[in-house]
Motif scaffolding. Structure first.
Motif, short mmCIF file in Angstrom:
data_model
loop_
_atom_site.label_atom_id
_atom_site.label_comp_id
_atom_site.label_asym_id
_atom_site.label_seq_id
_atom_site.Cartn_x
_atom_site.Cartn_y
_atom_site.Cartn_z
N SER A 1 0.81 -1.23 0.00
CA SER A 1 0.00 0.00 0.00
C SER A 1 0.84 1.27 0.00
N LEU A 2 2.04 1.21 -0.57
CA LEU A 2 2.82 2.43 -0.73
C LEU A 2 2.28 3.26 -1.88
N ARG A 3 2.39 4.55 -1.77
CA ARG A 3 1.90 5.45 -2.81
C ARG A 3 2.94 5.53 -3.92
N VAL A 4 2.91 4.55 -4.78
CA VAL A 4 3.95 4.39 -5.79
C VAL A 4 3.99 5.59 -6.74
N THR A 5 2.83 6.00 -7.22
CA THR A 5 2.79 7.13 -8.18
C THR A 5 3.39 8.38 -7.58
N ARG A 6 3.03 8.67 -6.34
CA ARG A 6 3.53 9.88 -5.69
C ARG A 6 5.04 9.82 -5.50
#
Length: 435
Positions: free
Chosen positions: A317-322
């Motif tokens: 659930s890491l914010r990959v795009t950000r």
């Protein structure tokens, strides 16, 4: 003779009754000296054992690049005694800054296992924006400087968002950016081609100002050593309290002592010429600050996590795009800052700014310094070490009047060796379950 006293010469036991001064009893200091030497010996033994364990596991760290740098310096010093002179080392410390700052941004991208090919063009674009605003349109230097850096940040952000959303490899997105930003730079410069900067202005001072007071260099050296020891000691305390693996106090002391030697020798050599260069101070502060961000913030841990495996990061659930967008934005920002330092060095901006071997040197510096091409391993200090190797080769070649072609071949050989070492190190780590 005063009443109530007697001559010490008349009493042979008087000397035995009065304790001898501390300086007259060297034997009393023997146990203390022995304990200190034993402690130092244990510290060295612990550091050697710790280093051996890391080497067996394939964690070479900065050892290969330090050995290469030592070989380069010894070789060129034997060929020309002026190579390690205070003047040449001072010039070397300024020459590494512009490209080194760009290489720091490359480190962030490499930690993701990606590559940014647009940094050269972005550096030229930022320099052109500054020159046109300040010189041609009379905008105050500080405002033109901010706009130029923001232009690099914007370019990196656009590329990062495109890369994150489309999932097209970053080198493809940034290859398109390389052409786009270079074309925009040429458009902004127009037919004038070259714009000369104010030699007494703020940007020109970035690479021409020196702190001539000797106390500044020595004071900053002492401050940096003290901060490193304090941070390492506090980190050890936190890890000990949490029951986590931690470095022994002896290893911390040995590492801090080695840093102290490097820092004070550097300060001494710089003070023998013109003093501490402002450019070098800014470079080291930026590198140290970004290293703290990478190692001690939630954002930095996310960057390393994405480099270790993007699918695992998504499932966590890491914010990959950000994170991917932010990494390319950092790369663009550092490219812009580096471009301004390069323009400051020659006090001009031209249509060739950001071209040539700048991109290759920036990438090579990050890789030679120890940042893995496979992602997930490296630090901002890798850019400093790698840039020192590349610029030392260039400086040595210039002093010994060696053709530039030989310089390219030597640098290419060092880069190839760094890539091979990186691959072998990763294979060893996989064998030990560390990759």
């Amino acid at each position: 003779m005063v009443k109530g006293t007697r001559d010490r010469a008349d009493d042979p036991q008087a000397d035995a009754a009065v304790p001898a001064p501390e300086a007259a009893r060297p034997a009393d200091r023997g146990p203390a000296v022995a304990r200190a030497m034993e402690s130092c010996a244990r510290a060295l033994e612990g550091w050697v054992a710790f280093s051996r364990r890391k080497l067996r596991a394939g964690e070479l760290g900065s050892l290969p690049v330090v050995l290469v740098l030592a070989v380069v310096w010894i070789t060129f010093q034997s060929l020309n005694s002026n190579f390690l002179s205070p003047r040449n080392l001072s010039n070397l410390s300024v020459d590494i800054v512009g490209t080194g700052l760009i290489a720091v941004g490359i480190v962030f991208v490499l930690l993701l296992g990606e590559l940014d090919l647009s940094v050269g063009s972005i550096s030229g674009l930022a320099a052109a924006v500054f020159a046109v605003l300040n010189v041609n349109n009379g905008v105050p230097e500080w405002l033109a400087l901010i706009v130029a850096v923001l232009a690099g940040t914007a370019a990196g952000t656009v590329q990062g968002y495109s890369f994150a959303r489309t999932r097209v490899p970053a080198f493809v997105v940034t290859l398109a950016g390389l052409l786009t930003w270079n074309g925009l730079m040429l458009y902004i410069l127009g037919t004038s081609g070259t714009i000369n900067l104010d030699e007494s202005g703020l940007v020109a001072d970035l690479t021409s100002y020196y702190f001539t007071n000797d106390a500044v260099a020595y004071g900053l050296a002492a401050l940096s050593v003290g901060l490193v020891f304090l941070v390492s000691y506090q980190d050890r305390r936190r890890r000990t309290a949490a029951g986590m693996p931690h470095r022994s106090l002896q290893i911390i002391v040995v590492r801090t002592g080695g840093l102290a030697v490097i820092a004070f020798v550097t300060a001494y050599l710089l003070n023998r010429f013109q003093g501490l260069p402002l450019a070098l101070l800014i470079f080291l502060v930026v590198v140290a600050g970004l290293d703290v961000i990478l190692r001690r913030t939630h954002y930095g841990r996310q960057v390393y996590a994405l480099g270790g495996g993007i699918e695992a990061a998504r499932r966590a659930s890491l914010r990959v795009t950000r994170v991917q967008t932010a990494v390319l934005a950092v790369s663009g920002t550092m490219a812009a800052v580096g471009g301004l330092f390069l323009a400051s060095r020659i006090t001009s901006v031209s249509q060739s700014s950001g071209s040539g071997v700048l991109l290759l040197n920036a990438i090579a510096a990050a890789v030679i310094g120890g940042t893995s091409l496979f992602g997930g391993r490296g630090s901002t200090w890798s850019a400093v070490l790698g840039m020192l190797v590349i610029q030392s080769i260039a400086s040595g070649m210039a002093i010994t009047d060696t053709p530039a072609a030989v310089q390219f071949m030597i640098t290419g050989g060092v880069l190839f060796a760094a890539v091979v070492i990186d691959a072998l190190s990763r294979r060893s780590q996989e064998a030990h379950g560390r990759a």
